[in-house]
Motif scaffolding. Sequence first.
Motif, PDB file in Angstrom:
ATOM      1  N   GLU A  60      52.513  43.103 -58.883  1.00 17.55           N
ATOM      2  CA  GLU A  60      53.095  44.434 -58.680  1.00 17.55           C
ATOM      3  C   GLU A  60      53.480  44.639 -57.217  1.00 17.55           C
ATOM      4  N   ALA A  61      52.655  44.148 -56.305  1.00 18.16           N
ATOM      5  CA  ALA A  61      52.987  44.237 -54.873  1.00 18.16           C
ATOM      6  C   ALA A  61      54.239  43.416 -54.566  1.00 18.16           C
ATOM      7  N   ARG A 109      56.695  42.811 -56.654  1.00 18.02           N
ATOM      8  CA  ARG A 109      57.840  43.563 -57.182  1.00 18.02           C
ATOM      9  C   ARG A 109      58.226  44.712 -56.257  1.00 18.02           C
ATOM     10  N   ALA A 110      57.235  45.348 -55.644  1.00 18.28           N
ATOM     11  CA  ALA A 110      57.527  46.438 -54.705  1.00 18.28           C
ATOM     12  C   ALA A 110      58.268  45.895 -53.485  1.00 18.28           C
ATOM     13  N   LYS A 111      57.860  44.737 -52.995  1.00 24.27           N
ATOM     14  CA  LYS A 111      58.550  44.132 -51.854  1.00 24.27           C
ATOM     15  C   LYS A 111      59.972  43.723 -52.239  1.00 24.27           C
ATOM     16  N   GLN A 121      61.784  45.245 -54.419  1.00 28.37           N
ATOM     17  CA  GLN A 121      62.550  46.487 -54.524  1.00 28.37           C
ATOM     18  C   GLN A 121      63.053  46.948 -53.156  1.00 28.37           C
TER      19      GLN A 121
END
Length: 73
Positions: free
Chosen positions: A48-49, A51-53, A55
């Motif tokens: 999830e981290a 994917r945030a990066k 984004q």
Amino acid sequence: MTMAGRPRRVTLDGQLLGYWEREAARLDGLASSARFAWQRRRYLRKAEAARAKAQVSRAREAARDPALRDPEA
């Protein structure tokens, strides 16, 4: 004269976007084969981290190139 067939220049954000997407997919694979629930949770948090990066890089690329904001344009 502009070169119509010239490939787009790959920016650092473009490279990072691909890297973080691949890393998230790799971590998802590790989570699916984890033996213990705590391992699975940790891999999923890391994915999830990632994917945030990705984004963040995606937003920077979209800000750089208006065609990326609206794919139908």
